[in-house]
Design an enzyme around this catalytic site. Sequence first.
Site, PDB file in Angstrom:
ATOM      1  N   CYS A 416       0.819  -1.215   0.000  1.00 52.33           N
ATOM      2  CA  CYS A 416       0.000   0.000   0.000  1.00 52.33           C
ATOM      3  C   CYS A 416       0.849   1.259   0.000  1.00 52.33           C
ATOM      4  O   CYS A 416       0.374   2.334  -0.362  1.00 52.33           O
ATOM      5  CB  CYS A 416      -0.941  -0.004   1.204  1.00 52.33           C
ATOM      6  SG  CYS A 416      -2.356  -1.102   0.985  1.00 52.33           S
ATOM      7  N   LYS A 419       1.156   3.375  -3.298  1.00 51.18           N
ATOM      8  CA  LYS A 419       0.077   4.176  -3.875  1.00 51.18           C
ATOM      9  C   LYS A 419       0.538   5.607  -4.138  1.00 51.18           C
ATOM     10  O   LYS A 419       1.386   6.141  -3.432  1.00 51.18           O
ATOM     11  CB  LYS A 419      -1.121   4.204  -2.922  1.00 51.18           C
ATOM     12  CG  LYS A 419      -1.868   2.883  -2.787  1.00 51.18           C
ATOM     13  CD  LYS A 419      -3.089   3.026  -1.906  1.00 51.18           C
ATOM     14  CE  LYS A 419      -4.142   3.904  -2.554  1.00 51.18           C
ATOM     15  NZ  LYS A 419      -5.413   3.897  -1.796  1.00 51.18           N
ATOM     16  N   ASP A 452     -16.288   7.095  -2.914  1.00 53.27           N
ATOM     17  CA  ASP A 452     -16.493   6.240  -1.759  1.00 53.27           C
ATOM     18  C   ASP A 452     -15.541   5.057  -1.900  1.00 53.27           C
ATOM     19  O   ASP A 452     -14.624   5.084  -2.728  1.00 53.27           O
ATOM     20  CB  ASP A 452     -17.954   5.778  -1.687  1.00 53.27           C
ATOM     21  CG  ASP A 452     -18.418   5.574  -0.240  1.00 53.27           C
ATOM     22  OD1 ASP A 452     -17.735   4.831   0.492  1.00 53.27           O
ATOM     23  OD2 ASP A 452     -19.438   6.164   0.136  1.00 53.27           O
ATOM     24  N   ASP A 453     -15.746   3.996  -1.107  1.00 55.63           N
ATOM     25  CA  ASP A 453     -14.857   2.846  -1.191  1.00 55.63           C
ATOM     26  C   ASP A 453     -14.965   2.129  -2.531  1.00 55.63           C
ATOM     27  O   ASP A 453     -14.034   1.435  -2.953  1.00 55.63           O
ATOM     28  CB  ASP A 453     -15.167   1.853  -0.060  1.00 55.63           C
ATOM     29  CG  ASP A 453     -14.715   2.396   1.298  1.00 55.63           C
ATOM     30  OD1 ASP A 453     -13.763   3.197   1.319  1.00 55.63           O
ATOM     31  OD2 ASP A 453     -15.319   2.031   2.316  1.00 55.63           O
ATOM     32  N   ASP A 470      -7.826  -5.109 -19.317  1.00 54.18           N
ATOM     33  CA  ASP A 470      -6.515  -5.253 -19.954  1.00 54.18           C
ATOM     34  C   ASP A 470      -5.568  -4.246 -19.319  1.00 54.18           C
ATOM     35  O   ASP A 470      -6.001  -3.214 -18.785  1.00 54.18           O
ATOM     36  CB  ASP A 470      -6.599  -5.024 -21.464  1.00 54.18           C
ATOM     37  CG  ASP A 470      -5.693  -5.973 -22.236  1.00 54.18           C
ATOM     38  OD1 ASP A 470      -4.608  -6.317 -21.706  1.00 54.18           O
ATOM     39  OD2 ASP A 470      -6.064  -6.372 -23.354  1.00 54.18           O
ATOM     40  N   ASP A 493     -12.776  -5.175 -26.845  1.00 54.27           N
ATOM     41  CA  ASP A 493     -13.521  -6.395 -26.538  1.00 54.27           C
ATOM     42  C   ASP A 493     -15.020  -6.122 -26.449  1.00 54.27           C
ATOM     43  O   ASP A 493     -15.845  -6.957 -26.858  1.00 54.27           O
ATOM     44  CB  ASP A 493     -13.029  -6.992 -25.214  1.00 54.27           C
ATOM     45  CG  ASP A 493     -11.650  -7.620 -25.345  1.00 54.27           C
ATOM     46  OD1 ASP A 493     -11.322  -8.098 -26.444  1.00 54.27           O
ATOM     47  OD2 ASP A 493     -10.908  -7.615 -24.355  1.00 54.27           O
ATOM     48  N   GLY A 543     -10.805   3.919  -9.873  1.00 56.54           N
ATOM     49  CA  GLY A 543      -9.603   3.222 -10.281  1.00 56.54           C
ATOM     50  C   GLY A 543      -8.607   3.105  -9.155  1.00 56.54           C
ATOM     51  O   GLY A 543      -8.924   3.309  -7.969  1.00 56.54           O
ATOM     52  N   HIS A 544      -7.385   2.800  -9.512  1.00 57.08           N
ATOM     53  CA  HIS A 544      -6.318   2.627  -8.525  1.00 57.08           C
ATOM     54  C   HIS A 544      -5.013   3.120  -9.138  1.00 57.08           C
ATOM     55  O   HIS A 544      -4.754   2.903 -10.321  1.00 57.08           O
ATOM     56  CB  HIS A 544      -6.193   1.157  -8.130  1.00 57.08           C
ATOM     57  CG  HIS A 544      -5.204   0.924  -7.024  1.00 57.08           C
ATOM     58  ND1 HIS A 544      -5.404   1.356  -5.732  1.00 57.08           N
ATOM     59  CD2 HIS A 544      -3.989   0.309  -7.031  1.00 57.08           C
ATOM     60  CE1 HIS A 544      -4.365   1.018  -4.986  1.00 57.08           C
ATOM     61  NE2 HIS A 544      -3.495   0.390  -5.748  1.00 57.08           N
ATOM     62  N   ASP A 631     -11.831  -8.607 -31.815  1.00 63.39           N
ATOM     63  CA  ASP A 631     -10.809  -7.586 -32.037  1.00 63.39           C
ATOM     64  C   ASP A 631      -9.471  -8.291 -32.173  1.00 63.39           C
ATOM     65  O   ASP A 631      -9.190  -9.285 -31.500  1.00 63.39           O
ATOM     66  CB  ASP A 631     -10.788  -6.540 -30.924  1.00 63.39           C
ATOM     67  CG  ASP A 631     -10.502  -7.134 -29.563  1.00 63.39           C
ATOM     68  OD1 ASP A 631     -10.843  -8.310 -29.325  1.00 63.39           O
ATOM     69  OD2 ASP A 631      -9.941  -6.412 -28.716  1.00 63.39           O
TER      70      ASP A 631
END
Length: 757
Positions: A416, A419, A452-453, A470, A493, A543-544, A631
Amino acid sequence: MMQAEPTIVMDVVLVGGGHTHALVLRQWGMAPMPGVRLTLLTDLVDTPYSGMLPSYVAGRYSFDEAHIDLRPLTRFAQCRLVVDRAVGLDLAQQRVLCANHPPLAYDVLSIDTGSTPATLSVPGAAEYAIAAKPVPALLRQWQQLVENVAANPQKPVSLAVVGGGIGGVELAIGIHERLVNLLDTLGQPAANLALHLFHRGEELAPERNRWTRRRLERVLRDRGIHLHLSEAVKEICLDEGSGQRVVRGSSGLAVKCDRVFWVTSASAPAWLQESGLSLTDEGFIQIGDTLQTLSHSNVFAAGDVATMARHPRPKAGVFAVRQGPPLAHNLRCFVQGQPLKPFRPQHQFLSLIETGNGKAIADRGPVAIESPLAHRWKDHIDRKFMARFRDLPVGGMAQAAVKTPAVPPSLPCAGCGSKVGSTALAEALRRVRQDFPEVDSEAVLIGLNAPDDAAVVTVPPGQVMVQTVDYFTALIDDPFTFAQICLKHCLGDLYAMGAQPHTVLALVQVPYATPAKQAEMLYQILAGTFKGLLAANAPLVGGHTVVGPQLALGFACNGVASPNALLRKGGMQPGDALILTQPLGTGTLFAADMQGKAKGRWIEDAIAHMLTPNQAAAHIFRTHGATACTDVTGFGLAGHLLEMVRASGVAAALTLDALPVLPGAIETLKVGLFSSLHPQNLQAADFVDHTWSDHPIYPLLFDPQTAGGLLAAVPNAAANSCLADLHRQGYKTAAVVGRVTPAADTAHALVLDLEEG
């Protein structure tokens, strides 16, 4: 523990790919500076070398011989390449404003964009004349003219060059030599060509000595070029009857011409007027002896766009070349906080002027001579200069014995701790929301507007959710463009299955950098993402983000579709036509690019296709009753088609010569430049007919594609209208590449041929 990559703490941005910056890039590549990120912003990946331009027009050099390919040069210099045009500066925020990209942040800036001919003051010049700069536009018009003359050699052609300086004289000689030789080859007389040169002065080349001026006049007259001296051009208009341009001079002279080439004195780019930099009365950037602007110490300038305040010199390529080493040295010293060295250009310089037929004038000060030796000397100098950018050291870059800007002492954490910080992320999101409109979707109950989470979305009644993900490392170093490519790849896709994008989640890895640099990189990535999502009409809902050794990006894409309208890989019927929307070759081209062996124009052409969305193609296929679709991505055309064949219980016949191919892909395959995934894709070769395995296109069947096109099976009766619609929608290279056949009696599920049978 893995060794951490250097943390990016400073951005040096070069605006313009002129001769001076090309030399800076080469020197920087020999001694890169850890922690300093170099970026080149240029609207040209092939920058023409001015010293060779007249001879290139004359046909004595090829395109590659007369152009510096900036893509392998930037890769050698470990420099980001952003292909766009500067349109302004935000000096307060230290950002370069771009025509098609978000602003680029810099700590140190250098400008080498060249100059432009002054045409606006003459009525009709901007509309009807071909300016000498930008050079690519000139060369495109020139190539068209040569092709027209070759196709209609009996038709008389009349041309004009406006401007009697060295540039105009050499261009006129080059034009005359090329076209006269072409007409002679085609059995036509030189009299079919009429070439006029207009000059406001009494003598040509006023910047050179008297002997050179008189000799150039004699050379042009001996060639039959019509000289109009003391004849300032007052207007260029269009003759409605013939469609020719009419050049009107100050004496009342009017000459009809098919093309007019404008080679007058240099003027500064218009955007500099609002830049806030110190400028001369003519609009050029004022610089001191250290090549820094007089107004901003962290902004440098060189080449024709700049004028040295204490040592003004003519706008000549020789000075731009001489400024390369001192600019590279002073940029490095400025970054390190070390004293800069002054540069003083010479008063006199050698000028080698091509006069055609294997001769040139060597002119310096009051001395001049014309001979074949001068031509050979110029050719040697020019080829030696250009070789510096082609023959780059391989794997032996010198390590710089320089002080590196301050880098945070601790190694980046994993888990973590890897990040991206909340401050950097919040700043990037703030800016991108300010600059790019978000897609507003009623399906999003909780998203980025109220984080939020997790995101919460609704699914329309009666529809199903189609999901795909992907993720891959960056294949280009422009994060804004890479984000659009990656998004197109990931959405492929959904479109292949007949689904419409619904929501998207992003997975981002940015390189180790200070928080401010991380925020800037995230902004560029999110800006590209938002731009791509506008076309897809789908919102980003979360996202992350992490930091790591290199830029990487992925998307989890969610789509919705009617369960009865899904397109599957299975469903092909014998007799269906196979249509491919996009040319093949990205795998081999980017493998070559990684080794600095791909031409810049090849990669730019590939990127243009990789940015073309699949959305419209998917709609066209559904409209024309496609029975199956996929594709074409990592498994290559053969791998993805085999999946369709097996799922449908049929076979297929491919026409090799019908396959659309990206420029340069055949060349890179011939020299053994394959993607690292290519050997695994070759496992599919056991199911492919080997009759044409020696054909140069055969390896492309197994070439992995990034952001590839769609492959669909369409009923044969609808194939022609489907293809026509694809072409009208912008998929110019879309082609029928084969047919679906009954299930094979042999192991060869794919049969190959050269012609449709």
